[in-house]
Motif scaffolding. Structure first.
Motif, PDB file in Angstrom:
ATOM      1  N   UNK A 229       2.913   3.557   0.617  1.00 29.46           N
ATOM      2  CA  UNK A 229       2.676   2.420  -0.267  1.00 29.46           C
ATOM      3  C   UNK A 229       2.486   1.133   0.536  1.00 29.46           C
ATOM      4  N   UNK A 230       3.430   0.844   1.431  1.00 27.59           N
ATOM      5  CA  UNK A 230       3.346  -0.392   2.198  1.00 27.59           C
ATOM      6  C   UNK A 230       2.199  -0.334   3.196  1.00 27.59           C
ATOM      7  N   UNK A 231       2.042   0.811   3.869  1.00 24.75           N
ATOM      8  CA  UNK A 231       0.914   0.966   4.781  1.00 24.75           C
ATOM      9  C   UNK A 231      -0.414   0.863   4.053  1.00 24.75           C
ATOM     10  N   UNK A 232      -0.460   1.443   2.856  1.00 27.55           N
ATOM     11  CA  UNK A 232      -1.688   1.396   2.074  1.00 27.55           C
ATOM     12  C   UNK A 232      -2.029  -0.010   1.616  1.00 27.55           C
ATOM     13  N   UNK A 233      -1.063  -0.717   1.047  1.00 31.43           N
ATOM     14  CA  UNK A 233      -1.318  -2.061   0.552  1.00 31.43           C
ATOM     15  C   UNK A 233      -1.658  -3.021   1.699  1.00 31.43           C
ATOM     16  N   UNK A 234      -1.014  -2.839   2.841  1.00 30.99           N
ATOM     17  CA  UNK A 234      -1.240  -3.749   3.962  1.00 30.99           C
ATOM     18  C   UNK A 234      -2.577  -3.506   4.651  1.00 30.99           C
ATOM     19  N   UNK A 350      12.869   2.165   5.940  1.00 38.41           N
ATOM     20  CA  UNK A 350      12.391   2.857   7.139  1.00 38.41           C
ATOM     21  C   UNK A 350      10.920   3.227   6.974  1.00 38.41           C
ATOM     22  N   UNK A 351      10.570   3.682   5.769  1.00 40.43           N
ATOM     23  CA  UNK A 351       9.167   3.982   5.492  1.00 40.43           C
ATOM     24  C   UNK A 351       8.288   2.749   5.608  1.00 40.43           C
ATOM     25  N   UNK A 352       8.780   1.614   5.086  1.00 39.97           N
ATOM     26  CA  UNK A 352       8.034   0.361   5.201  1.00 39.97           C
ATOM     27  C   UNK A 352       7.836  -0.039   6.647  1.00 39.97           C
ATOM     28  N   UNK A 353       8.807   0.286   7.469  1.00 39.17           N
ATOM     29  CA  UNK A 353       8.719  -0.025   8.895  1.00 39.17           C
ATOM     30  C   UNK A 353       7.710   0.885   9.587  1.00 39.17           C
ATOM     31  N   UNK A 354       7.720   2.160   9.228  1.00 31.74           N
ATOM     32  CA  UNK A 354       6.880   3.144   9.918  1.00 31.74           C
ATOM     33  C   UNK A 354       5.436   3.142   9.435  1.00 31.74           C
ATOM     34  N   UNK A 355       5.237   3.017   8.116  1.00 32.58           N
ATOM     35  CA  UNK A 355       3.906   3.187   7.555  1.00 32.58           C
ATOM     36  C   UNK A 355       2.863   2.193   8.027  1.00 32.58           C
ATOM     37  N   UNK A 356       3.082   0.889   7.877  1.00 33.64           N
ATOM     38  CA  UNK A 356       2.053  -0.064   8.301  1.00 33.64           C
ATOM     39  C   UNK A 356       1.755  -0.002   9.799  1.00 33.64           C
ATOM     40  N   UNK A 357       2.825   0.164  10.604  1.00 31.94           N
ATOM     41  CA  UNK A 357       2.604   0.224  12.050  1.00 31.94           C
ATOM     42  C   UNK A 357       1.797   1.460  12.419  1.00 31.94           C
TER      43      UNK A 357
END
Length: 397
Positions: A229-234, A350-357
């Motif tokens: 979600x965070x990786x996708x939106x970012x 943790x997912x928010x940390x891993x996904x966008x990066x």
């Protein structure tokens, strides 16, 4: 401590007036917060892209939100215990609004890293406390339905945010001002229901870290959801630009993801109330999420096909959050549930940390294709782990 197992909850309960007020306050608050996030994440990414920053830098700036979420999850119970749920939520809304204003006043990239921390620390505490409020107010027999409504309203906020962004664009103070107003409006339902908010008893809380492993299907699900979600939106606005979409069209596609979330969460919540083992539903959601990312590169030349794909994908993938939270609430109660909610959001962080990066690095290495490839790997890992757990448990039965 309980482990993953089939639910044995009471048959039914009727919502009382205090429960209605509590649910309304928590749901209304999280809806407004969702709208601010849905507006803010693509807004900040587009602004960073326009200033010439790499996808990795944009991903790293967004990933700092995950780091802040880890601390927010760890401290949310203490904050709620010290100030009370309602007062804590009002304070966090105030900090969120100030942080949003700071992005406009201080455009320096270093300042934006610090502001991401303050914003998402506050938002994480809001998530933990609102979910605790909802889970303690929801009748067990209707938990999936209530959490489906909760997730639908959160998703509606996520859909409204990109839609607003597609209309107002990234220029000037207007997008930041609208975000601040949305956050400010969230305070009113909390104040109305403040006397009905649950209060933490002295000594009620236990360390939350062990609860990461108490209901692992739920915590793994929300980790994957936080990452995609965070990786996708970012990074989707950056992906859209690199495959030839303009800023408005890319934002509207994010709105389709949010709209899918809105349409699917109540049905998924109802299904989760009727299924014997919610982990099966989590597995189905993950498989569809994986398939959507595999198909994405093949439909980038047709906006309408992308819109349909992302509508379905977004709705089903959000089920990882909804069904995971319902599964968590069905297994634990009282102080265990309060700590488990913190663990749940910790894993989301943790997912928010891993996904966008990961998505940013993937795009720097593989180009635009790195976006769906990276997100698909998160789904694949969850599918494998969940299948192993289901097979091992069946063999032991």
């Amino acid at each position: 401590m309980q482990q993953d197992h089939l639910s044995t909850e009471p048959a039914s309960e009727v919502l009382q007036p205090t429960q209605w007020r509590s649910l309304g306050a928590a749901i209304a608050t999280i809806s407004a917060v969702g709208a601010a996030i849905g507006l803010g994440i693509p807004l900040l990414s587009v602004l960073l892209e326009s200033r010439g920053y790499s996808a990795s830098t944009i991903g790293a700036n967004t990933a700092v939100a995950g780091l802040a979420s880890l601390f927010g999850a760890a401290l949310s119970a203490r904050i709620g215990s010290y100030l009370g749920v309602a007062r804590s939520m009002l304070l966090m809304l105030f900090i969120s609004g100030l942080s949003f204003l700071g992005f406009y006043l201080f455009p320096n990239i270093i300042a934006w890293f610090a502001l991401r921390v303050s914003l998402h620390f506050a938002l994480t505490v809001l998530f933990v406390l609102s979910e605790y409020w909802v889970n303690t107010s929801a009748p067990p027999a209707k938990r999936g339905l209530v959490l489906g409504i909760y997730a639908t309203c959160l998703s509606l906020g996520f859909a409204v945010g990109p839609w607003l962004f597609s209309i107002i664009g990234s220029g000037g103070f207007m997008p930041f001002g609208i975000g601040i107003v949305i956050i400010a409006l969230a305070a009113f339902p909390v104040m109305i229901a403040s006397k009905d908010s649950p209060e933490f008893e002295e000594g009620e809380h236990v360390p939350f870290m062990p609860y990461i492993f108490a209901v692992p299907a739920a915590t793994m699900a929300v980790f994957v959801y936080g990452a995609v979600e965070t990786g996708g939106f970012a990074l989707f606005p950056v992906f859209g630009t690199r495959v030839g979409l303009n800023e408005g069209d890319a934002a509207l596609l994010l709105t389709m993801v949010g709209l899918g979330n809105v349409l699917m969460q109540i049905p998924l919540g109802l299904v989760s109330d009727r299924i014997g083992d919610r982990r099966i539903l989590l597995l189905i959601c993950a498989i569809i999420g994986f398939a959507g990312m595999v198909l994405l590169p093949y439909v980038v030349t047709n906006w309408y096909l992308m819109a349909v794909l992302l509508l379905i994908w977004g709705g089903v993938v959000a089920g990882l959050y909804t069904v995971g939270l319902a599964h968590l609430g069905s297994q634990l109660q009282g102080r265990e549930l309060a700590s488990a909610n913190a663990a749940f959001i910790f894993c989301y962080g943790i997912g928010m940390l891993a996904g966008p990066q990961a998505a940013g690095v993937g795009m720097d290495l593989l180009g635009a294709t790195g976006f769906p490839v990276t997100l698909s790997l998160f789904f694949a890992a969850f599918i494998i782990i969940l299948l192993i757990r289901l097979v091992v448990r069946k063999q032991r039965a």
